[in-house]
Design a protein around this motif. Structure first.
Motif, PDB file in Angstrom:
ATOM      1  N   VAL A   1      -0.155  -5.609  -3.343  1.00  0.00           N
ATOM      2  CA  VAL A   1      -1.416  -5.916  -2.677  1.00  0.00           C
ATOM      3  C   VAL A   1      -1.102  -6.409  -1.269  1.00  0.00           C
ATOM      4  CG1 VAL A   1      -3.465  -7.369  -2.695  1.00  0.00           C
ATOM      5  CG2 VAL A   1      -2.577  -6.467  -4.837  1.00  0.00           C
ATOM      6  N   LEU A   2      -1.698  -5.761  -0.275  1.00  0.00           N
ATOM      7  CA  LEU A   2      -1.470  -6.136   1.116  1.00  0.00           C
ATOM      8  C   LEU A   2      -2.544  -7.080   1.646  1.00  0.00           C
ATOM      9  CD1 LEU A   2      -0.565  -2.644   2.591  1.00  0.00           C
ATOM     10  CD2 LEU A   2       0.988  -4.449   1.872  1.00  0.00           C
ATOM     11  N   TRP A   3      -3.772  -6.885   1.207  1.00  0.00           N
ATOM     12  CA  TRP A   3      -4.910  -7.633   1.741  1.00  0.00           C
ATOM     13  C   TRP A   3      -5.986  -7.671   0.679  1.00  0.00           C
ATOM     14  CZ3 TRP A   3      -9.876  -5.787   2.457  1.00  0.00           C
ATOM     15  CH2 TRP A   3     -10.734  -6.580   3.206  1.00  0.00           C
ATOM     16  N   ASP A   4      -6.768  -8.748   0.640  1.00  0.00           N
ATOM     17  CA  ASP A   4      -7.883  -8.809  -0.302  1.00  0.00           C
ATOM     18  C   ASP A   4      -8.997  -9.681   0.251  1.00  0.00           C
ATOM     19  OD1 ASP A   4      -6.930 -11.389  -0.589  1.00  0.00           O
ATOM     20  OD2 ASP A   4      -6.566 -11.260  -2.720  1.00  0.00           O
ATOM     21  N   THR A   5     -10.180  -9.503  -0.324  1.00  0.00           N
ATOM     22  CA  THR A   5     -11.333 -10.323   0.024  1.00  0.00           C
ATOM     23  C   THR A   5     -12.335 -10.276  -1.127  1.00  0.00           C
ATOM     24  OG1 THR A   5     -12.982 -10.792   1.732  1.00  0.00           O
ATOM     25  CG2 THR A   5     -12.664  -8.498   1.172  1.00  0.00           C
ATOM     26  N   ILE A   6     -13.231 -11.256  -1.140  1.00  0.00           N
ATOM     27  CA  ILE A   6     -14.310 -11.306  -2.121  1.00  0.00           C
ATOM     28  C   ILE A   6     -15.620 -11.140  -1.368  1.00  0.00           C
ATOM     29  CG2 ILE A   6     -15.519 -12.756  -3.785  1.00  0.00           C
ATOM     30  CD1 ILE A   6     -12.819 -14.043  -4.439  1.00  0.00           C
TER      31      ILE A   6
ATOM     32  N   GLY B   1      -7.160  -4.328  13.194  1.00  0.00           N
ATOM     33  CA  GLY B   1      -6.093  -5.268  13.519  1.00  0.00           C
ATOM     34  C   GLY B   1      -5.774  -6.256  12.404  1.00  0.00           C
ATOM     35  N   LEU B   2      -5.948  -5.844  11.147  1.00  0.00           N
ATOM     36  CA  LEU B   2      -5.654  -6.733  10.016  1.00  0.00           C
ATOM     37  C   LEU B   2      -4.161  -6.729   9.722  1.00  0.00           C
ATOM     38  CD1 LEU B   2      -8.413  -5.883   7.410  1.00  0.00           C
ATOM     39  CD2 LEU B   2      -8.085  -8.039   8.562  1.00  0.00           C
ATOM     40  N   ASN B   3      -3.568  -7.889   9.666  1.00  0.00           N
ATOM     41  CA  ASN B   3      -2.181  -8.010   9.228  1.00  0.00           C
ATOM     42  C   ASN B   3      -2.160  -8.123   7.715  1.00  0.00           C
ATOM     43  OD1 ASN B   3      -1.100  -8.059  11.856  1.00  0.00           O
ATOM     44  ND2 ASN B   3      -1.594 -10.219  12.024  1.00  0.00           N
ATOM     45  N   ASN B   4      -1.028  -7.723   7.119  1.00  0.00           N
ATOM     46  CA  ASN B   4      -0.953  -7.869   5.670  1.00  0.00           C
ATOM     47  C   ASN B   4      -0.970  -9.349   5.314  1.00  0.00           C
ATOM     48  OD1 ASN B   4       1.668  -7.594   6.926  1.00  0.00           O
ATOM     49  ND2 ASN B   4       2.579  -7.655   4.919  1.00  0.00           N
ATOM     50  N   LYS B   5      -1.782  -9.674   4.326  1.00  0.00           N
ATOM     51  CA  LYS B   5      -1.979 -11.053   3.895  1.00  0.00           C
ATOM     52  C   LYS B   5      -0.835 -11.518   2.996  1.00  0.00           C
ATOM     53  CE  LYS B   5      -6.065 -13.481   2.144  1.00  0.00           C
ATOM     54  NZ  LYS B   5      -7.357 -13.266   1.494  1.00  0.00           N
ATOM     55  N   TYR B   6      -0.241 -10.581   2.273  1.00  0.00           N
ATOM     56  CA  TYR B   6       0.823 -10.876   1.323  1.00  0.00           C
ATOM     57  C   TYR B   6       2.081 -10.117   1.725  1.00  0.00           C
ATOM     58  CZ  TYR B   6      -3.286 -12.411  -1.178  1.00  0.00           C
ATOM     59  OH  TYR B   6      -4.457 -13.020  -1.509  1.00  0.00           O
ATOM     60  N   SER B   7       3.231 -10.639   1.346  1.00  0.00           N
ATOM     61  CA  SER B   7       4.512 -10.052   1.731  1.00  0.00           C
ATOM     62  C   SER B   7       4.695  -8.674   1.130  1.00  0.00           C
ATOM     63  CB  SER B   7       5.659 -10.948   1.268  1.00  0.00           C
ATOM     64  OG  SER B   7       5.596 -12.193   1.896  1.00  0.00           O
ATOM     65  N   LEU B   8       5.156  -7.781   1.951  1.00  0.00           N
ATOM     66  CA  LEU B   8       5.478  -6.432   1.509  1.00  0.00           C
ATOM     67  C   LEU B   8       6.991  -6.369   1.371  1.00  0.00           C
ATOM     68  CD1 LEU B   8       4.559  -3.588   0.848  1.00  0.00           C
ATOM     69  CD2 LEU B   8       4.482  -3.083   3.256  1.00  0.00           C
ATOM     70  N   ILE B   9       7.464  -6.672   0.162  1.00  0.00           N
ATOM     71  CA  ILE B   9       8.887  -6.720  -0.131  1.00  0.00           C
ATOM     72  C   ILE B   9       9.135  -5.938  -1.411  1.00  0.00           C
ATOM     73  CG2 ILE B   9       8.655  -8.927  -1.328  1.00  0.00           C
ATOM     74  CD1 ILE B   9      11.482  -9.613  -0.415  1.00  0.00           C
TER      75      ILE B   9
ATOM     76  N   LEU C   1     -17.917  -8.545  -5.545  1.00  0.00           N
ATOM     77  CA  LEU C   1     -16.898  -7.496  -5.506  1.00  0.00           C
ATOM     78  C   LEU C   1     -15.584  -8.116  -5.066  1.00  0.00           C
ATOM     79  CD1 LEU C   1     -18.673  -4.580  -3.612  1.00  0.00           C
ATOM     80  CD2 LEU C   1     -18.336  -4.795  -6.060  1.00  0.00           C
ATOM     81  N   PHE C   2     -14.515  -7.715  -5.714  1.00  0.00           N
ATOM     82  CA  PHE C   2     -13.176  -8.091  -5.278  1.00  0.00           C
ATOM     83  C   PHE C   2     -12.553  -6.833  -4.692  1.00  0.00           C
ATOM     84  CE2 PHE C   2      -8.591  -8.712  -6.197  1.00  0.00           C
ATOM     85  CZ  PHE C   2      -8.401  -9.787  -5.354  1.00  0.00           C
ATOM     86  N   VAL C   3     -12.281  -6.834  -3.388  1.00  0.00           N
ATOM     87  CA  VAL C   3     -11.802  -5.662  -2.671  1.00  0.00           C
ATOM     88  C   VAL C   3     -10.382  -5.943  -2.192  1.00  0.00           C
ATOM     89  CG1 VAL C   3     -12.251  -4.104  -0.743  1.00  0.00           C
ATOM     90  CG2 VAL C   3     -14.155  -5.199  -1.909  1.00  0.00           C
ATOM     91  N   TYR C   4      -9.485  -4.966  -2.384  1.00  0.00           N
ATOM     92  CA  TYR C   4      -8.096  -5.180  -1.972  1.00  0.00           C
ATOM     93  C   TYR C   4      -7.441  -3.860  -1.585  1.00  0.00           C
ATOM     94  CZ  TYR C   4      -7.550  -4.152  -6.991  1.00  0.00           C
ATOM     95  OH  TYR C   4      -7.618  -3.594  -8.246  1.00  0.00           O
ATOM     96  N   ALA C   5      -6.500  -3.957  -0.631  1.00  0.00           N
ATOM     97  CA  ALA C   5      -5.713  -2.807  -0.189  1.00  0.00           C
ATOM     98  C   ALA C   5      -4.358  -2.864  -0.880  1.00  0.00           C
ATOM     99  CB  ALA C   5      -5.533  -2.824   1.322  1.00  0.00           C
ATOM    100  N   VAL C   6      -3.947  -1.727  -1.450  1.00  0.00           N
ATOM    101  CA  VAL C   6      -2.721  -1.665  -2.240  1.00  0.00           C
ATOM    102  C   VAL C   6      -1.794  -0.600  -1.669  1.00  0.00           C
ATOM    103  CG1 VAL C   6      -1.786  -1.155  -4.540  1.00  0.00           C
ATOM    104  CG2 VAL C   6      -3.926  -2.398  -4.324  1.00  0.00           C
TER     105      VAL C   6
END
Length: 181
Positions: free
Chosen positions: A108-113, A126-134, A89-94
């Motif tokens: 995409v803010l965060w993802d995992t496999i 306490g997860l920080n966004n993995k990718y820049s929110l710009i 599964l590829f799971v991600y927060a958008v």
């Protein structure tokens, strides 16, 4: 009379046809397996900072971009998505929002496999966004965004399927235009 080569060709052609029929049946049967996944994303904090996109990225005109740094929590039970044809599964927060110039934006803010059913129950704090929110407009002014959890099922054989949490499980938040460093 048929030669040995003709008979071998007929056996191979039949075998390959049977294998492709079997793989087609596997691919379509995996689509009808019932599942009941659930997931939710909530933001604990949001901070807007001003700066350059990256120290290696040279653009001297846009030194004052606004970035949003988030701290989020994710609760999901995706174990029902695992069956005999699920490879991973590829799971991600958008974060999804709209602006006057761009009606639909997704970041995409965060993802995992996830590769095992035992790891498909996610409870992270306490997860920080993995990718820049710009944003493309470089400023966060009066923008409301919903954060939802999405997943892709990568099968061994067949079609990749997609899903996401319900819109009511998303989290609407205003992104302030204040400058913090």
């Amino acid at each position: 009379m048929n030669s040995l080569q003709n008979r071998a060709n007929a056996v191979m052609a039949f075998s390959i046809s049977a294998i492709f029929c079997l793989l087609g049946a596997i691919a379509f049967s995996a689509l009808i397996i019932p599942s009941n996944p659930s997931g939710a994303v909530a933001l604990d904090s949001l901070k807007v900072v001003t700066g350059r996109y990256d120290r290696n990225w040279v653009d001297y005109k846009t030194r004052n971009n606004e970035f949003a740094n988030t701290v989020m929590r994710i609760d999901a039970d995706l174990s029902s998505l695992f069956h005999w044809n699920t490879k991973q599964l590829f799971v991600y927060a958008v974060a999804e929002y709209s602006t006057p110039t761009h009606p639909k934006n997704q970041i995409v803010l965060w993802d995992t496999i996830i590769k095992r059913k035992s790891a498909a129950v996610i409870s992270k704090r306490g997860l920080n966004n993995k990718y820049s929110l710009i944003d493309v407009n470089k400023k966060w002014t009066d923008i409301n965004a919903n954060v939802t959890l999405h997943w892709n099922i990568v099968p061994y054989v067949g079609f990749m399927t997609y899903g996401h949490s319900q819109p009511s499980e998303g989290y609407a938040f205003p992104l302030p235009s204040g400058i913090q460093t």
